[in-house]
Design an enzyme around this catalytic site. Structure first.
Site, PDB file in Angstrom:
ATOM      1  N   HIS A  35     -14.248 -19.018  28.846  1.00  0.00           N
ATOM      2  CA  HIS A  35     -15.019 -19.959  28.028  1.00  0.00           C
ATOM      3  C   HIS A  35     -14.907 -21.388  28.547  1.00  0.00           C
ATOM      4  O   HIS A  35     -13.998 -21.730  29.313  1.00  0.00           O
ATOM      5  CB  HIS A  35     -14.539 -19.906  26.574  1.00  0.00           C
ATOM      6  CG  HIS A  35     -13.102 -20.334  26.401  1.00  0.00           C
ATOM      7  ND1 HIS A  35     -12.712 -21.660  26.366  1.00  0.00           N
ATOM      8  CD2 HIS A  35     -11.970 -19.613  26.256  1.00  0.00           C
ATOM      9  CE1 HIS A  35     -11.405 -21.747  26.211  1.00  0.00           C
ATOM     10  NE2 HIS A  35     -10.920 -20.504  26.145  1.00  0.00           N
ATOM     11  N   GLU A 110      -8.587 -13.780  22.773  1.00  0.00           N
ATOM     12  CA  GLU A 110      -7.332 -14.221  23.356  1.00  0.00           C
ATOM     13  C   GLU A 110      -6.161 -13.573  22.606  1.00  0.00           C
ATOM     14  O   GLU A 110      -6.327 -13.020  21.511  1.00  0.00           O
ATOM     15  CB  GLU A 110      -7.239 -15.763  23.271  1.00  0.00           C
ATOM     16  CG  GLU A 110      -6.005 -16.385  23.891  1.00  0.00           C
ATOM     17  CD  GLU A 110      -5.860 -16.091  25.374  1.00  0.00           C
ATOM     18  OE1 GLU A 110      -5.385 -14.979  25.689  1.00  0.00           O
ATOM     19  OE2 GLU A 110      -6.196 -16.957  26.207  1.00  0.00           O
TER      20      GLU A 110
END
Length: 244
Positions: A35, A110
Site C-alpha cells: 500500500h 497486516e
C-alpha cells in the site's frame, strides 16, 4: 513451516517489467504491491490491524504505480486487504487499469500486533516490553499480547490466500495489494532459507509466478522505479517483519 517446492527465477531483478502472461501458460502471474504511505508510516507509528487511510503522498504513489501497471499488460483481477490503506491503493490502481472491481480479502491484512498497535516504534519497548520482546523474537509461533498474531498465523493465511488466487487465475496476470509484513512472508515462501535483506517500500512491486499451488517463482522484488520522480520515495516507515 515454509514450503519446500519454491524456486527463484534466474532473471530476478529490481526493475523487471511484467508483460501479459502468454496464453496456455500454467502459472498465474501475481503482482504484489504494498500500500501507499500513511501518516502513521511517516510518523513511525505501528499500524497492524488499525485502519489508517493513505496520506497525500500515499495517494500519489498509488496513482503512479497504477499508471505503470496499466502500461505493462492486461490485468484480469485486483485483490486487496480490506484495510483502508490497501483498499484505497487498490482502487487507485483499478481506476488507472480500466475500472476493475477490487476484491477485498481480510486474509491479506497486516499482522495483528496486539497492544503495540498505535504506539510509535521508538516507544514500544518501553511502554509494552513483553509484547515488544515477542515482536522481536525469532520464534515464529509466539502470539503478541493483546490479541496479536504469531508469524506462523500470518504466514498460513497469506500464503493460502495467494495459492487460492493462483488456482483461480492460471494463465492470467492479477494484482494483489497488501502490507509489508505479509510481503516479507511471501518472500520467505519463495526463499525458504533466506531473508529478503531490505524493507518493502510503499507501492513497491513484487512479482510472483505460482503454478500447482506450491511452485513459487519470484520474478521481481522491491521495484519502485515508478517513484523515481517523487521526492523521498523511501521515507515511509514499515515494510519489515516487525513494523506492521
Amino acid at each position: 513451516m515454509l514450503g519446500s517446492n519454491s524456486r527463484v527465477a534466474a532473471d530476478l531483478g529490481c526493475n523487471g517489467n511484467a508483460q501479459s502472461v502468454p496464453i496456455g501458460i500454467a502459472y498465474a502471474e501475481i503482482v504484489v504491491v504494498r500500500h501507499g504511505e500513511t501518516e502513521w508510516n511517516a510518523d513511525k507509528r505501528i499500524q497492524g490491524h488499525l485502519d489508517i487511510e493513505l496520506n497525500e503522498i500515499g495517494r500519489r504513489q498509488a496513482t503512479a504505480v497504477g499508471e505503470r501497471l496499466s502500461r505493462e499488460g492486461k490485468i484480469s483481477a485486483i485483490y486487496s486487504s480490506d484495510l483502508k490503506r490497501a483498499f484505497e491503493t487498490a482502487n487507485l490502481i483499478a481506476t488507472a487499469c480500466g475500472g476493475l472491481e477490487v476484491i477485498k480479502d481480510p486474509s491479506l491484512r497486516e499482522r495483528n500486533l496486539g497492544e503495540l498497535q498505535g504506539l510509535r516504534h521508538a516507544a514500544a519497548a518501553r511502554v509494552c516490553p513483553k509484547a515488544f520482546k515477542v515482536l522481536r523474537s525469532q520464534k515464529t509461533d509466539r502470539e503478541i499480547p493483546g490479541g496479536g498474531e504469531s508469524i506462523d498465523q500470518v504466514y498460513q493465511r497469506s500464503t493460502t490466500c495467494l495459492r487460492n488466487i493462483s488456482m483461480k487465475h492460471k494463465g492470467e496476470r492479477v494484482v494483489v495489494v497488501t502490507h509489508g509484513g505479509v510481503i516479507q512472508l511471501l518472500h520467505r515462501q519463495a526463499f525458504p532459507n533466506q531473508q529478503s535483506g531490505r524493507k518493502v517500500l510503499n507501492t513497491s512491486i513484487n512479482i510472483f509466478h505460482l503454478s500447482d499451488g506450491d511452485n513459487w517463482v519470484l520474478k521481481s522484488w522491491g521495484d519502485v522505479s515508478h517513484l523515481s520522480e517523487m521526492k523521498h520515495p523511501s521515507t515511509g516507515f514499515g515494510g519489515d517483519r516487525t513494523s506492521g
